[in-house]
Design a protein around this motif. Structure first.
Motif, PDB file in Angstrom:
ATOM      1  N   ARG A 103       9.124  23.925   5.149  1.00 52.56           N
ATOM      2  CA  ARG A 103      10.457  23.304   5.075  1.00 52.56           C
ATOM      3  C   ARG A 103      10.784  22.675   6.426  1.00 52.56           C
ATOM      4  NH1 ARG A 103      16.140  26.308   3.244  1.00 52.56           N
ATOM      5  NH2 ARG A 103      17.448  24.402   3.300  1.00 52.56           N
ATOM      6  N   PRO A 104      11.165  21.400   6.452  1.00 51.11           N
ATOM      7  CA  PRO A 104      11.404  20.743   7.735  1.00 51.11           C
ATOM      8  C   PRO A 104      12.670  21.246   8.413  1.00 51.11           C
ATOM      9  CG  PRO A 104      12.067  19.304   5.930  1.00 51.11           C
ATOM     10  CD  PRO A 104      11.391  20.499   5.304  1.00 51.11           C
ATOM     11  N   GLY A 105      12.581  21.384   9.727  1.00 53.58           N
ATOM     12  CA  GLY A 105      13.741  21.793  10.503  1.00 53.58           C
ATOM     13  C   GLY A 105      14.256  20.694  11.403  1.00 53.58           C
ATOM     14  N   THR A 106      13.503  19.599  11.512  1.00 57.88           N
ATOM     15  CA  THR A 106      13.903  18.461  12.341  1.00 57.88           C
ATOM     16  C   THR A 106      13.717  17.181  11.542  1.00 57.88           C
ATOM     17  OG1 THR A 106      11.706  18.017  13.245  1.00 57.88           O
ATOM     18  CG2 THR A 106      13.052  19.681  14.391  1.00 57.88           C
ATOM     19  N   ILE A 107      14.296  16.089  12.037  1.00 63.40           N
ATOM     20  CA  ILE A 107      14.144  14.808  11.370  1.00 63.40           C
ATOM     21  C   ILE A 107      12.682  14.368  11.390  1.00 63.40           C
ATOM     22  CG2 ILE A 107      14.821  12.387  11.402  1.00 63.40           C
ATOM     23  CD1 ILE A 107      17.022  14.333  10.497  1.00 63.40           C
ATOM     24  N   GLY A 108      11.997  14.591  12.513  1.00 67.12           N
ATOM     25  CA  GLY A 108      10.578  14.234  12.586  1.00 67.12           C
ATOM     26  C   GLY A 108       9.755  14.971  11.558  1.00 67.12           C
ATOM     27  N   GLU A 109       9.995  16.280  11.417  1.00 69.80           N
ATOM     28  CA  GLU A 109       9.280  17.060  10.407  1.00 69.80           C
ATOM     29  C   GLU A 109       9.615  16.565   9.000  1.00 69.80           C
ATOM     30  OE1 GLU A 109       9.000  21.298  12.849  1.00 69.80           O
ATOM     31  OE2 GLU A 109      10.323  21.109  11.122  1.00 69.80           O
ATOM     32  N   ALA A 110      10.873  16.166   8.797  1.00 67.78           N
ATOM     33  CA  ALA A 110      11.291  15.705   7.469  1.00 67.78           C
ATOM     34  C   ALA A 110      10.526  14.458   7.055  1.00 67.78           C
ATOM     35  CB  ALA A 110      12.792  15.424   7.479  1.00 67.78           C
ATOM     36  N   TYR A 111      10.369  13.504   7.971  1.00 65.94           N
ATOM     37  CA  TYR A 111       9.609  12.302   7.630  1.00 65.94           C
ATOM     38  C   TYR A 111       8.136  12.624   7.424  1.00 65.94           C
ATOM     39  CZ  TYR A 111      13.546   9.126   8.219  1.00 65.94           C
ATOM     40  OH  TYR A 111      14.743   8.454   8.065  1.00 65.94           O
ATOM     41  N   ALA A 112       7.621  13.620   8.130  1.00 64.55           N
ATOM     42  CA  ALA A 112       6.237  14.034   7.911  1.00 64.55           C
ATOM     43  C   ALA A 112       6.054  14.577   6.496  1.00 64.55           C
ATOM     44  CB  ALA A 112       5.835  15.080   8.947  1.00 64.55           C
ATOM     45  N   VAL A 113       7.010  15.369   6.008  1.00 64.07           N
ATOM     46  CA  VAL A 113       6.936  15.881   4.634  1.00 64.07           C
ATOM     47  C   VAL A 113       7.071  14.728   3.639  1.00 64.07           C
ATOM     48  CG1 VAL A 113       8.030  17.377   2.920  1.00 64.07           C
ATOM     49  CG2 VAL A 113       7.773  18.172   5.276  1.00 64.07           C
ATOM     50  N   GLN A 114       7.977  13.786   3.920  1.00 63.10           N
ATOM     51  CA  GLN A 114       8.114  12.620   3.042  1.00 63.10           C
ATOM     52  C   GLN A 114       6.805  11.832   2.970  1.00 63.10           C
ATOM     53  OE1 GLN A 114      10.175   8.372   3.236  1.00 63.10           O
ATOM     54  NE2 GLN A 114      11.701   9.999   3.471  1.00 63.10           N
ATOM     55  N   ASP A 170       0.843  -1.193   0.000  1.00 62.61           N
ATOM     56  CA  ASP A 170       0.000   0.000   0.000  1.00 62.61           C
ATOM     57  C   ASP A 170       0.879   1.244   0.000  1.00 62.61           C
ATOM     58  OD1 ASP A 170      -2.571   1.149   2.348  1.00 62.61           O
ATOM     59  OD2 ASP A 170      -1.762   2.037   0.529  1.00 62.61           O
ATOM     60  N   GLN A 171       0.531   2.215  -0.852  1.00 61.14           N
ATOM     61  CA  GLN A 171       1.364   3.404  -0.945  1.00 61.14           C
ATOM     62  C   GLN A 171       1.407   4.213   0.345  1.00 61.14           C
ATOM     63  OE1 GLN A 171      -1.433   2.927  -2.693  1.00 61.14           O
ATOM     64  NE2 GLN A 171      -2.678   4.769  -2.809  1.00 61.14           N
ATOM     65  N   LEU A 172       0.453   4.027   1.239  1.00 60.07           N
ATOM     66  CA  LEU A 172       0.451   4.787   2.485  1.00 60.07           C
ATOM     67  C   LEU A 172       1.079   4.009   3.625  1.00 60.07           C
ATOM     68  CD1 LEU A 172      -2.989   6.579   2.358  1.00 60.07           C
ATOM     69  CD2 LEU A 172      -0.738   7.434   1.718  1.00 60.07           C
ATOM     70  N   ASN A 173       1.578   2.792   3.352  1.00 60.10           N
ATOM     71  CA  ASN A 173       2.268   2.068   4.401  1.00 60.10           C
ATOM     72  C   ASN A 173       3.485   2.868   4.843  1.00 60.10           C
ATOM     73  OD1 ASN A 173       2.912  -0.421   5.985  1.00 60.10           O
ATOM     74  ND2 ASN A 173       4.763  -0.265   4.742  1.00 60.10           N
ATOM     75  N   GLY A 174       3.667   3.035   6.124  1.00 62.06           N
ATOM     76  CA  GLY A 174       4.797   3.813   6.614  1.00 62.06           C
ATOM     77  C   GLY A 174       4.420   5.211   7.013  1.00 62.06           C
ATOM     78  N   ALA A 175       3.161   5.620   6.813  1.00 66.91           N
ATOM     79  CA  ALA A 175       2.751   6.929   7.307  1.00 66.91           C
ATOM     80  C   ALA A 175       2.824   6.925   8.818  1.00 66.91           C
ATOM     81  CB  ALA A 175       1.325   7.238   6.852  1.00 66.91           C
ATOM     82  N   VAL A 176       3.316   7.999   9.383  1.00 71.76           N
ATOM     83  CA  VAL A 176       3.622   8.039  10.802  1.00 71.76           C
ATOM     84  C   VAL A 176       2.529   8.709  11.602  1.00 71.76           C
ATOM     85  CG1 VAL A 176       5.333   8.758  12.476  1.00 71.76           C
ATOM     86  CG2 VAL A 176       6.026   8.247  10.165  1.00 71.76           C
ATOM     87  N   LYS A 177       2.176   8.096  12.692  1.00 71.45           N
ATOM     88  CA  LYS A 177       1.212   8.701  13.600  1.00 71.45           C
ATOM     89  C   LYS A 177       1.944   9.599  14.574  1.00 71.45           C
ATOM     90  CE  LYS A 177      -1.987   4.801  13.350  1.00 71.45           C
ATOM     91  NZ  LYS A 177      -2.675   3.734  14.112  1.00 71.45           N
ATOM     92  N   GLY A 178       1.830  10.892  14.378  1.00 71.55           N
ATOM     93  CA  GLY A 178       2.340  11.822  15.364  1.00 71.55           C
ATOM     94  C   GLY A 178       3.785  12.233  15.226  1.00 71.55           C
ATOM     95  N   GLU A 179       4.564  11.611  14.308  1.00 72.47           N
ATOM     96  CA  GLU A 179       5.983  11.950  14.275  1.00 72.47           C
ATOM     97  C   GLU A 179       6.219  13.374  13.813  1.00 72.47           C
ATOM     98  OE1 GLU A 179      10.275  10.346  12.691  1.00 72.47           O
ATOM     99  OE2 GLU A 179       8.522   9.084  12.510  1.00 72.47           O
ATOM    100  N   GLY A 180       5.326  13.917  13.017  1.00 74.82           N
ATOM    101  CA  GLY A 180       5.499  15.281  12.557  1.00 74.82           C
ATOM    102  C   GLY A 180       4.941  16.306  13.525  1.00 74.82           C
ATOM    103  N   SER A 181       4.633  15.896  14.761  1.00 76.96           N
ATOM    104  CA  SER A 181       3.941  16.776  15.694  1.00 76.96           C
ATOM    105  C   SER A 181       4.853  17.804  16.336  1.00 76.96           C
ATOM    106  CB  SER A 181       3.280  15.934  16.794  1.00 76.96           C
ATOM    107  OG  SER A 181       4.258  15.226  17.522  1.00 76.96           O
ATOM    108  N   ASP A 182       6.173  17.715  16.074  1.00 73.84           N
ATOM    109  CA  ASP A 182       7.083  18.649  16.725  1.00 73.84           C
ATOM    110  C   ASP A 182       7.205  19.936  15.910  1.00 73.84           C
ATOM    111  OD1 ASP A 182      10.231  17.123  15.658  1.00 73.84           O
ATOM    112  OD2 ASP A 182       8.303  17.279  14.671  1.00 73.84           O
ATOM    113  N   GLY A 183       6.072  20.562  15.605  1.00 76.33           N
ATOM    114  CA  GLY A 183       6.131  21.877  14.984  1.00 76.33           C
ATOM    115  C   GLY A 183       5.560  21.954  13.591  1.00 76.33           C
TER     116      GLY A 183
END
Length: 282
Positions: free
Chosen positions: A52-63, A8-21
């Motif tokens: 634009r992501p400033g943290t690793i968590g934000e980066a995976y959220a954009v990905q 599934d193309q959405l496999n790997g979507a993160v619950k909450g990892e992009g929550s840091d901003g």
């Protein structure tokens, strides 16, 4: 391009990892901008400051936003920054991952049409195909558990690409958002005896138009390609994502990155594990 079985193309979507901003709307906007650049075959200087992501968590959220916008089946994962030199360059102390989209995975010899990628480079890599899934759990996966879940080992060439004009000047967070600079993957046949072969000690020789261009070995990626796979299994588990049966995992360049030109034919020789070839159109 040959399409491989995928999850599934959405496999790997993160619950909450992009929550840091970074909220979901911003992450989706950043991912959409990168995917549109990818589709158009153009590059951008950087994402707008508000997404634009400033943290690793934000980066995976954009990905995740990029993957959702693309809507493509995921064939597996690619892993970058698997040696200390690259990690130091981008200011990280661990690898990072991106998705392999099934539409961009093909068999050897892989023909790359003119204009298909923004730059012509290749990375010879040891790839795994999973035989069974490794689902998220609290306890880390051991090396033995990960090995038992693998169906086959393959020689491969990755053709990375970036949606940034000067990707070498970007941060690790920028690169993760850009799907870890994923491009194309040339996957060779399953290697006979690959599961028991000493991958760390296996030499890899890259030739461009028949001339030697670079040489390395499996030990150049975290000491052993198996170590990279163990890292990914636990990285995905921590992100509440499953490494699915049938997924491909490509483990990082076993040699220096080899820069090529349009018209070049590139081979990567993995000895008894096989050989793969990429041909760039002119």
């Amino acid at each position: 391009m040959h399409r491989l079985a995928a999850g599934d193309q959405l496999n790997g979507a993160v619950k909450g990892e992009g929550s840091d901003g970074m909220d979901r709307q911003k992450a989706m906007r950043g991912g959409a901008a990168l995917w549109e650049a990818w589709q158009d075959g153009r590059q951008i200087d950087a994402l707008p400051s508000d997404c634009r992501p400033g943290t690793i968590g934000e980066a995976y959220a954009v990905q995740d936003g990029l993957a959702a916008r693309a809507g493509l089946a995921v064939a597996g994962y690619k892993i970058g920054a698997t040696n200390a030199r690259v990690q130091a360059r981008f200011g990280v102390d661990a690898p990072f991952s991106g998705r392999l989209f099934a539409d961009f995975v093909g068999e050897s010899p892989l023909h790359v049409p003119p204009g298909r990628v923004n730059f012509h480079t290749i990375e010879p890599e040891f790839d795994f195909v999973m035989g069974r899934a490794l689902a998220p759990r609290a306890a880390p996966y051991t090396r033995e558990e990960v090995r038992e879940a693998v169906a086959s080992v393959h020689p491969a060439i990755e053709v990375p690409d970036s949606r940034y004009t000067d990707w070498l000047s970007m941060s690790a967070a920028d690169l993760i958002a850009d799907n870890a600079i994923a491009g194309l993957l040339c996957l060779g046949p399953a290697a006979e005896g690959g599961l028991t072969h000493d991958l760390a000690a296996q030499p890899v020789i890259v030739r461009v138009n028949g001339a030697p261009a670079s040489e390395g070995a499996g030990r150049n990626v975290l000491g052993d390609p198996w170590n990279v796979l163990v890292w990914l299994a636990n990285h995905l588990s921590a992100r509440n994502a499953t490494l699915e049966a049938g997924h491909i995992v490509t483990t990082g360049s076993a040699t220096d990155i080899v820069r090529c030109r349009p018209g070049d034919a590139v081979t990567a020789d993995f000895g008894p594990l096989g050989e793969v070839e990429v041909r760039f159109g002119k």
